[in-house]
Design a protein around this motif. Sequence first.
Motif, mmCIF file in Angstrom:
data_model
loop_
_atom_site.group_PDB
_atom_site.id
_atom_site.type_symbol
_atom_site.label_atom_id
_atom_site.label_comp_id
_atom_site.label_asym_id
_atom_site.label_seq_id
_atom_site.Cartn_x
_atom_site.Cartn_y
_atom_site.Cartn_z
ATOM 1 N N VAL A 197 1.701 -5.476 0.904
ATOM 2 C CA VAL A 197 2.315 -6.033 2.110
ATOM 3 C C VAL A 197 3.685 -6.540 1.683
ATOM 4 N N LEU A 198 4.718 -6.079 2.370
ATOM 5 C CA LEU A 198 6.080 -6.362 1.955
ATOM 6 C C LEU A 198 6.975 -6.506 3.182
ATOM 7 N N GLU A 199 7.851 -7.486 3.150
ATOM 8 C CA GLU A 199 8.837 -7.651 4.218
ATOM 9 C C GLU A 199 10.197 -7.224 3.703
ATOM 10 N N ARG A 200 10.957 -6.585 4.560
ATOM 11 C CA ARG A 200 12.304 -6.142 4.209
ATOM 12 C C ARG A 200 13.234 -6.359 5.404
ATOM 13 N N VAL A 201 14.518 -6.452 5.094
ATOM 14 C CA VAL A 201 15.559 -6.469 6.124
ATOM 15 C C VAL A 201 16.108 -5.052 6.194
ATOM 16 N N VAL A 202 16.170 -4.508 7.396
ATOM 17 C CA VAL A 202 16.703 -3.171 7.610
ATOM 18 C C VAL A 202 17.976 -3.307 8.429
ATOM 19 N N LEU A 203 19.019 -2.631 7.968
ATOM 20 C CA LEU A 203 20.303 -2.658 8.668
ATOM 21 C C LEU A 203 20.504 -1.346 9.407
ATOM 22 N N PRO A 204 21.332 -1.366 10.445
ATOM 23 C CA PRO A 204 21.554 -0.134 11.211
ATOM 24 C C PRO A 204 22.350 0.892 10.407
ATOM 25 N N HIS A 258 -4.022 -9.753 9.197
ATOM 26 C CA HIS A 258 -4.078 -10.968 8.382
ATOM 27 C C HIS A 258 -2.667 -11.488 8.106
ATOM 28 N N SER A 259 -1.760 -10.594 7.751
ATOM 29 C CA SER A 259 -0.377 -10.988 7.480
ATOM 30 C C SER A 259 0.298 -11.530 8.738
ATOM 31 N N ALA A 260 0.009 -10.931 9.878
ATOM 32 C CA ALA A 260 0.590 -11.412 11.133
ATOM 33 C C ALA A 260 0.134 -12.833 11.429
ATOM 34 N N ASP A 300 14.025 -7.366 10.841
ATOM 35 C CA ASP A 300 13.024 -7.773 9.867
ATOM 36 C C ASP A 300 11.799 -6.903 10.087
ATOM 37 N N VAL A 301 11.305 -6.327 9.009
ATOM 38 C CA VAL A 301 10.186 -5.392 9.085
ATOM 39 C C VAL A 301 9.113 -5.823 8.096
ATOM 40 N N ARG A 302 7.858 -5.843 8.552
ATOM 41 C CA ARG A 302 6.717 -6.037 7.655
ATOM 42 C C ARG A 302 6.058 -4.684 7.482
ATOM 43 N N MET A 303 5.887 -4.282 6.220
ATOM 44 C CA MET A 303 5.276 -3.000 5.902
ATOM 45 C C MET A 303 3.968 -3.254 5.172
ATOM 46 N N VAL A 304 2.937 -2.541 5.562
ATOM 47 C CA VAL A 304 1.685 -2.534 4.817
ATOM 48 C C VAL A 304 1.444 -1.075 4.451
ATOM 49 N N VAL A 305 1.399 -0.830 3.150
ATOM 50 C CA VAL A 305 1.228 0.544 2.661
ATOM 51 C C VAL A 305 0.002 0.574 1.766
ATOM 52 N N GLY A 306 -0.893 1.517 2.031
ATOM 53 C CA GLY A 306 -2.086 1.683 1.219
ATOM 54 C C GLY A 306 -2.201 3.109 0.729
ATOM 55 N N VAL A 307 -2.694 3.257 -0.497
ATOM 56 C CA VAL A 307 -2.920 4.586 -1.079
ATOM 57 C C VAL A 307 -4.265 4.586 -1.793
ATOM 58 N N LEU A 308 -4.876 5.757 -1.840
ATOM 59 C CA LEU A 308 -6.133 5.938 -2.571
ATOM 60 C C LEU A 308 -5.919 6.936 -3.698
ATOM 61 N N ARG A 309 -6.821 6.914 -4.659
ATOM 62 C CA ARG A 309 -6.729 7.842 -5.795
ATOM 63 C C ARG A 309 -6.756 9.302 -5.356
ATOM 64 N N ASP A 310 -7.422 9.596 -4.246
ATOM 65 C CA ASP A 310 -7.511 10.987 -3.791
ATOM 66 C C ASP A 310 -6.242 11.472 -3.086
ATOM 67 N N GLY A 311 -5.214 10.596 -3.027
ATOM 68 C CA GLY A 311 -3.947 10.980 -2.413
ATOM 69 C C GLY A 311 -3.784 10.527 -0.973
ATOM 70 N N THR A 312 -4.837 10.014 -0.366
ATOM 71 C CA THR A 312 -4.761 9.540 1.011
ATOM 72 C C THR A 312 -3.800 8.360 1.094
ATOM 73 N N ARG A 313 -3.003 8.334 2.158
ATOM 74 C CA ARG A 313 -2.024 7.268 2.375
ATOM 75 C C ARG A 313 -2.064 6.826 3.831
ATOM 76 N N HIS A 314 -1.742 5.562 4.026
ATOM 77 C CA HIS A 314 -1.584 5.064 5.390
ATOM 78 C C HIS A 314 -0.666 3.854 5.370
ATOM 79 N N SER A 315 0.106 3.698 6.434
ATOM 80 C CA SER A 315 1.059 2.597 6.537
ATOM 81 C C SER A 315 1.055 2.021 7.938
ATOM 82 N N ALA A 316 1.446 0.754 8.016
ATOM 83 C CA ALA A 316 1.665 0.087 9.295
ATOM 84 C C ALA A 316 2.957 -0.696 9.184
ATOM 85 N N LEU A 317 3.808 -0.585 10.196
ATOM 86 C CA LEU A 317 5.078 -1.303 10.230
ATOM 87 C C LEU A 317 5.147 -2.141 11.491
#
Length: 175
Positions: free
Chosen positions: A88-95, A14-16, A121-138
């Motif tokens: 969903v968050l965008e950031r600038v990453v430097l070397p 969706h963000s893309a 330029d990086v778009r990060m999507v980070v999700g977490v659940l109450r049970d501790g499960t995590r997942h990300s897409a960059l």
Amino acid sequence: MSLLEEVVLDLERHSAQEGWDAAPRLYALVESGQLRKAEPELADQLGLSAEVSTLAALEQPALPEQAAVEDALATIAWPDAVTGCALVLERVVLPPGAEEEIPEDEAEAAQFAAEHPKREDVRMVVGVLRDGTRHSALRLRRHDADDELLVGPDLVPALADALAATLEPDEPVAG
């Protein structure tokens, strides 16, 4: 694929479609069955089937522009009906090594990063659940056309920790 992985990938797609240079977006993740019981009209609007269990991503009001995302997250506490959250968050990453050249002044630092020839330029999507499960897409902007994504549970651990803290029931809310 887990429900969290599915919702993170859906939010990234969706963000893309929306394009780059977007403000951060925060989502409450609610189990479709719970949403159908509590808000049947909203569930119908979202097209949530009674037969299929999913996580519905409900976009929240914009985060305060004057605050850093991490600071804004520190003021959030979700009700029990929220199963998880995603950002969903965008950031600038430097070397590596560029940190030593960054000016102290915040405005100058932002300009330095924006103009750096090796910035990413990086778009990060980070999700977490109450049970501790995590997942990300960059997604790197330079790989936008080829649809290349990095995915995994621990790609942005500090941001996942900040999101997880919003789900902790006993944490005091900063005000």
